[in-house]
Design an enzyme around this catalytic site. Sequence first.
Site, mmCIF file in Angstrom:
data_model
loop_
_atom_site.group_PDB
_atom_site.id
_atom_site.type_symbol
_atom_site.label_atom_id
_atom_site.label_comp_id
_atom_site.label_asym_id
_atom_site.label_seq_id
_atom_site.Cartn_x
_atom_site.Cartn_y
_atom_site.Cartn_z
ATOM 1 N N ARG A 105 19.314 37.907 6.514
ATOM 2 C CA ARG A 105 20.570 37.805 7.278
ATOM 3 C C ARG A 105 20.371 36.982 8.549
ATOM 4 N NH1 ARG A 105 21.907 39.842 3.106
ATOM 5 N NH2 ARG A 105 23.557 41.377 2.804
ATOM 6 N N SER A 127 28.748 45.391 4.848
ATOM 7 C CA SER A 127 27.694 46.144 5.548
ATOM 8 C C SER A 127 27.860 45.941 7.047
ATOM 9 C CB SER A 127 26.316 45.624 5.158
ATOM 10 O OG SER A 127 26.071 45.866 3.803
ATOM 11 N N GLU A 168 25.230 44.073 11.860
ATOM 12 C CA GLU A 168 25.070 42.877 11.035
ATOM 13 C C GLU A 168 26.311 42.017 11.214
ATOM 14 O OE1 GLU A 168 25.443 40.862 6.980
ATOM 15 O OE2 GLU A 168 26.794 42.209 7.998
HETATM 16 N N1 EPU Z 1 22.437 54.561 -0.012
HETATM 17 C C1 EPU Z 1 22.670 55.873 0.223
HETATM 18 N N2 EPU Z 1 23.857 56.230 0.772
HETATM 19 C C2 EPU Z 1 24.811 55.334 1.095
HETATM 20 C C3 EPU Z 1 24.572 53.964 0.874
HETATM 21 C C4 EPU Z 1 23.363 53.593 0.317
HETATM 22 O O1 EPU Z 1 21.828 56.733 -0.046
HETATM 23 O O2 EPU Z 1 25.868 55.756 1.576
HETATM 24 C C5 EPU Z 1 21.178 54.156 -0.656
HETATM 25 C C6 EPU Z 1 21.422 53.626 -2.079
HETATM 26 O O3 EPU Z 1 21.442 54.655 -3.008
HETATM 27 C C7 EPU Z 1 20.237 52.706 -2.272
HETATM 28 C C8 EPU Z 1 20.009 52.150 -0.858
HETATM 29 O O4 EPU Z 1 20.616 53.063 0.054
HETATM 30 O O5 EPU Z 1 19.099 53.429 -2.657
HETATM 31 C C9 EPU Z 1 20.590 50.760 -0.667
HETATM 32 O O6 EPU Z 1 21.995 50.802 -0.917
HETATM 33 P P1 EPU Z 1 22.760 49.592 -1.642
HETATM 34 O O7 EPU Z 1 22.041 49.215 -2.874
HETATM 35 O O8 EPU Z 1 24.192 49.955 -1.743
HETATM 36 O O9 EPU Z 1 22.577 48.354 -0.687
HETATM 37 P P2 EPU Z 1 22.541 48.212 0.915
HETATM 38 O O10 EPU Z 1 21.120 48.068 1.326
HETATM 39 O O11 EPU Z 1 23.325 49.311 1.552
HETATM 40 C C10 EPU Z 1 22.549 45.621 0.901
HETATM 41 C C11 EPU Z 1 23.313 44.538 1.584
HETATM 42 C C12 EPU Z 1 24.681 44.357 0.901
HETATM 43 C C13 EPU Z 1 24.432 44.013 -0.553
HETATM 44 C C14 EPU Z 1 23.634 45.136 -1.201
HETATM 45 C C15 EPU Z 1 23.230 44.853 -2.625
HETATM 46 C C16 EPU Z 1 22.594 44.501 3.902
HETATM 47 C C17 EPU Z 1 22.938 44.837 5.318
HETATM 48 N N3 EPU Z 1 23.496 44.853 2.985
HETATM 49 O O12 EPU Z 1 23.271 46.837 1.114
HETATM 50 O O13 EPU Z 1 25.344 43.275 1.529
HETATM 51 O O14 EPU Z 1 25.645 43.822 -1.244
HETATM 52 O O15 EPU Z 1 22.384 45.334 -0.461
HETATM 53 O O16 EPU Z 1 22.247 43.893 -2.675
HETATM 54 O O17 EPU Z 1 21.549 43.920 3.651
HETATM 55 C C18 EPU Z 1 26.905 42.756 3.252
HETATM 56 O O18 EPU Z 1 25.999 42.117 3.789
HETATM 57 O O19 EPU Z 1 28.044 42.843 3.769
HETATM 58 C C19 EPU Z 1 26.623 43.456 2.026
HETATM 59 C C20 EPU Z 1 27.546 44.215 1.402
#
Ligand code: EPU
Length: 330
Positions: free
Chosen positions: A159, A228, A324
């Site tokens: 990012r 995010s 972010e």
């Molecule tokens: N999780 C939880 N509870 C929640 C949300 C997430 O336990 O309420 C856990 C999930 O189960 C998983 C981990 O946290 O084990 C990661 O969650 P997720 O796969 O949903 O991805 P994220 O890390 O929350 C990132 C990016 C997203 C992108 C997704 C998928 C960032 C800041 N965000 O989210 O990007 O779509 O991975 O690759 O890096 C964005 O930048 O706006 C965005 C949506």
Amino acid sequence: MRLLQQLSAKPYSTFALDTRLAELVELESLAELMAYQPAVTPMLLGEGSNSIFLTDQSQTVLRYLSKSRTLLSEDEKHVQLHIEAGDNWHQLVSWTVAQGWWGLENLSLIPGSVGAAPVQNIGAYGAELADCCDYVDFFHWQSRKVQRLSKSNCGFGYRDSIFKTALAGQGLIVAVGLTLKKQGKPKLGYKGLEHLNQHSSVAEVADAVIAVRQSKLPDPAVLPNCGSFFKNPIVSQSEFEAIQSRYSAMPFYPQADGQVKLAAGWLIEQTGLKGQRIGYVGCYEKQALVLVNFGRGTAADLQQMISLIQQKVAAQFAVQLEPEVRLLGQ
Ligand code: EPU
């Protein structure tokens, strides 16, 4: 060129706070940009899917809307594309997927413009813009020239890019060069994509990514949000081990440099804030990393929610979450 004065910022940020903009300028072509000579450097805005106007803005806001897609070259294996910044990212992705070209499919349905994509080095489901990016064309206010930065000069990170650091405020991205593949392999590392296999088509991968996003992330047109809200924090190995000894189920992503990325959404969920709201701003019930505006949310509601999340995560995990999203007017 289109000039608007004294208007609501609401349609210009997908978080839809009702603050005010003093002046908005929209430029439709490179020729219009070349002719535009502002007395004070304007604030740049794409489609507002990662920007929130916390306060009324007196600085002119500039949107560069020029859009065209040029096929620069093509051989048996690759296509090279030159895409102007004003194009919509997801429309571009859908078009490349329809051609059968590989590279952008995991980045389907990300809201925003092409010009904003390199700033954040947008990423999702195991892919990021940098994977396919050849160059970024950057117009400098001072020299009034377009400079071509090769990928290695863009400072891409998680990012992050040079456009957020050394080049911030110096000019604007006018086009992005991409190389896509005619035969590709699906990137299926992300856990929602495991029903696909190595023979899945690029369209099947894109459809699966769209389905995962739609199941977890609120549609900004229905429930205003900026995706995010915080970055996933990156901590040292020793900090990681200290947390993991107390929370063995915590998801984590080892980084090439020995540090460890944690899942901010998971950390927030552990604090009990998932699904909570302050005024009209909520921590989304299906994805704690997304903050939503239930319609009449104010900057004060949002700032209280940000502080509460940061405080609770810091108290429980000794980890500092950083926004972010681009917060304007802090
Ligand atoms: N999780 C939880 N509870 C929640 C949300 C997430 O336990 O309420 C856990 C999930 O189960 C998983 C981990 O946290 O084990 C990661 O969650 P997720 O796969 O949903 O991805 P994220 O890390 O929350 C990132 C990016 C997203 C992108 C997704 C998928 C960032 C800041 N965000 O989210 O990007 O779509 O991975 O690759 O890096 C964005 O930048 O706006 C965005 C949506």
